[in-house]
Design an enzyme around this catalytic site. Structure first.
Site, PDB file in Angstrom:
ATOM      1  N   CYS A  17     -10.776 -13.302  19.501  1.00  0.00           N
ATOM      2  CA  CYS A  17      -9.916 -12.379  18.756  1.00  0.00           C
ATOM      3  C   CYS A  17      -8.830 -11.802  19.658  1.00  0.00           C
ATOM      4  CB  CYS A  17     -10.742 -11.240  18.144  1.00  0.00           C
ATOM      5  SG  CYS A  17     -11.602 -10.221  19.365  1.00  0.00           S
ATOM      6  N   CYS A  40      -0.245   5.883   7.159  1.00  0.00           N
ATOM      7  CA  CYS A  40      -1.521   5.450   7.736  1.00  0.00           C
ATOM      8  C   CYS A  40      -1.269   4.599   8.977  1.00  0.00           C
ATOM      9  CB  CYS A  40      -2.292   4.643   6.685  1.00  0.00           C
ATOM     10  SG  CYS A  40      -3.783   3.848   7.302  1.00  0.00           S
ATOM     11  N   CYS A  52       0.829  -1.205   0.000  1.00  0.00           N
ATOM     12  CA  CYS A  52       0.000   0.000   0.000  1.00  0.00           C
ATOM     13  C   CYS A  52       0.864   1.256   0.000  1.00  0.00           C
ATOM     14  CB  CYS A  52      -0.904   0.007   1.235  1.00  0.00           C
ATOM     15  SG  CYS A  52      -1.970   1.463   1.358  1.00  0.00           S
ATOM     16  N   GLU A 102     -27.480 -14.478  23.494  1.00  0.00           N
ATOM     17  CA  GLU A 102     -26.884 -13.220  23.054  1.00  0.00           C
ATOM     18  C   GLU A 102     -27.510 -12.068  23.840  1.00  0.00           C
ATOM     19  OE1 GLU A 102     -25.020 -10.197  21.679  1.00  0.00           O
ATOM     20  OE2 GLU A 102     -24.401 -12.177  20.921  1.00  0.00           O
ATOM     21  N   CYS A 149      -2.136  -0.249   9.384  1.00  0.00           N
ATOM     22  CA  CYS A 149      -1.337  -1.467   9.257  1.00  0.00           C
ATOM     23  C   CYS A 149       0.036  -1.269   9.889  1.00  0.00           C
ATOM     24  CB  CYS A 149      -1.160  -1.852   7.789  1.00  0.00           C
ATOM     25  SG  CYS A 149      -2.686  -2.327   6.953  1.00  0.00           S
ATOM     26  N   ASP A 161     -18.061 -17.431  21.414  1.00  0.00           N
ATOM     27  CA  ASP A 161     -17.301 -16.451  20.621  1.00  0.00           C
ATOM     28  C   ASP A 161     -17.559 -15.063  21.219  1.00  0.00           C
ATOM     29  OD1 ASP A 161     -15.947 -15.006  18.714  1.00  0.00           O
ATOM     30  OD2 ASP A 161     -17.471 -15.240  17.162  1.00  0.00           O
ATOM     31  N   CYS A 202      -6.832   0.947  -0.518  1.00  0.00           N
ATOM     32  CA  CYS A 202      -6.629   0.194   0.725  1.00  0.00           C
ATOM     33  C   CYS A 202      -6.615  -1.280   0.351  1.00  0.00           C
ATOM     34  CB  CYS A 202      -7.728   0.489   1.745  1.00  0.00           C
ATOM     35  SG  CYS A 202      -7.504  -0.414   3.311  1.00  0.00           S
ATOM     36  N   PHE A 247     -22.857 -16.110  23.041  1.00  0.00           N
ATOM     37  CA  PHE A 247     -22.448 -14.889  22.341  1.00  0.00           C
ATOM     38  C   PHE A 247     -22.692 -15.080  20.841  1.00  0.00           C
ATOM     39  CE2 PHE A 247     -19.738 -15.603  26.050  1.00  0.00           C
ATOM     40  CZ  PHE A 247     -19.934 -14.435  26.786  1.00  0.00           C
TER      41      PHE A 247
END
Length: 417
Positions: free
Chosen positions: A375, A79, A73, A301, A82, A349, A156, A281
């Site tokens: 995550c 930016c 990029c 949820e 990243c 999750d 991007c 979740f």
């Protein structure tokens, strides 16, 4: 690489020893580690040390790592989106895997971690941009690296072409919404029926909204939501397993469809031959609907709008028959051992904070199989430690590179009792 220089300090030379958890190069010094963005292990670099004495700005690379590659990029280094486009692919994926390995080891879990499952460029289907006016004019883009300033984005490589190709026109169409405001936040999600755009931080006049409604449809926009009010042009829809789900504005959606497909495959493998599963979740039903093709599944949820979308989709698609849908805050009211008793397997999750309270209840349960999706390797490791201490055994850990060129990594873990 003099473009990285801030010009605020006298440059010094250091050797980069390793990559930190966020992708910065780390140099060992007598005063402690220095974090140097865009530097790689083995490189000798010239830097300017920041006032905090812990971070530095890269001025120049004096001895280049053989693993350094040209970024994909033109905005890289300017930016702030990243951090690792300059690292060769195999080394990059090894670093991502090591983030998971080290997180597990920090909790005393010396578990085999499989190679990272990669995703392609141009695959991210959602982004959060900022719309603002500055001295140079109108800007729609990301924050500069280590700055609150914005840069205008015209390309991007990680975003889907459907989003990138519309950024210039979206900027023009959304500009009147700013009014006297300096800045607004713009969320853009690619759905099966067009872009879903959510604008926060402005309260535009009715005339601006009317003009927006007339123009947005020409750009392939399905819905625009401004200050909580939606202009529905074509109902946004995403496919989750056998079902078409209509997400509410700002609903959580996995960032990359290819990563979602890999994660779904791993989740289905992790439940074995379970006949009844609890999907904790559940969100919109990312895993609920694929699970429902194999077994009975109950969804839990706290986001009632997401749960309503899941329930509506389940009513309209007979092949995706799911069990009850429970509105429940699992952070405050986790399912206890008695409530978990009917389930052969549990899938969870959670958000980045991780479900520590729910993990403690699962550790006391008799559920045979668990599948954890996370995550955040740090909170995942914490929760796996709780489960292992409760008698579970980790049988598989697979990282998924859903967040390209960043210090974030998705992970799926299987556990059995």
């Amino acid at each position: 690489m003099s473009s990285f220089s801030s010009g605020h300090a006298v440059p010094i030379e250091v050797e980069i020893d390793r990559l930190g958890a966020q992708g910065d190069g780390v140099a060992a010094t007598p005063d402690g580690p220095l974090f140097v963005p865009f530097a790689l292990p083995g490189e000798r670099v010239r830097i300017e040390v920041d006032a905090d004495g812990k971070n530095a700005t890269l001025v120049d690379v004096l001895a280049r790592s053989p693993e350094r590659v040209d970024p994909v990029c033109p905005h890289f280094g300017i930016c702030g989106g990243c951090t690792l486009q300059h690292l060769e692919t195999d080394a990059y994926l090894t670093w991502k895997r090591d983030l998971v390995v080290q997180a597990l080891r920090s909790r005393g879990l010396d578990t085999k971690v499989e190679p990272v499952r990669p995703v392609p460029l141009g695959s991210r289907r959602r982004a959060t941009l900022s719309l603002a006016r500055d001295a140079q004019g109108l800007v729609l883009g990301y924050r500069r690296a280590r700055s609150h300033d914005l840069i205008d984005i015209d390309v991007c490589p990680i975003l889907s072409p459907a989003i990138v190709s519309r950024i210039p026109k979206l900027k023009a169409v959304l500009a009147p919404l700013l009014g006297n405001k300096r800045e607004a936040r713009v969320g853009v999600t690619e759905t099966g029926t067009g872009l879903d755009v959510v604008v926060h931080g402005v309260r535009p006049k009715e005339t601006a909204l009317a003009k927006l409604a007339a123009e947005a449809g020409k750009l392939g926009v399905a819905r625009v939501t401004v200050d909580g009010d939606s202009l529905l042009l074509a109902a946004p829809s995403v496919r989750l397993g056998p079902a078409q789900v209509k997400p509410p504005p700002d609903a959580f959606l996995q960032a990359v469809p290819q990563a979602e497909a890999v994660m779904t495959e791993l989740v289905l493998a992790g439940i074995g031959k379970a006949k009844r599963v609890a999907d904790l979740f559940s969100g919109l039903g990312t895993f609920t609907f694929p699970l429902a093709e194999l077994c009975a599944v109950d969804a839990y949820e706290s986001d009632e709008a997401a749960l309503a979308a899941l329930a509506e989709a389940a009513r309209h698609y007979a092949e995706a028959e799911t069990g009850p849908h429970h509105a429940r805050d699992l952070f405050r009211m986790p399912l206890g051992p008695q409530e978990l008793k009917p389930y052969d397997a549990v899938v969870f999750d959670p958000p980045r904070a991780g479900p520590a309270a729910q993990a403690e209840q699962l550790a006391k349960s008799k559920v045979k199989r668990l599948v954890a999706v996370s995550c955040n390797p740090g909170t995942l490791a914490r929760d796996l430690r709780i489960l292992v201490d409760g008698g579970y055994r980790i049988t598989r850990v697979v990282p998924v590179d859903q967040f390209l060129f960043s210090g974030h990594v998705e992970t799926v873990a299987h556990l059995t009792r």
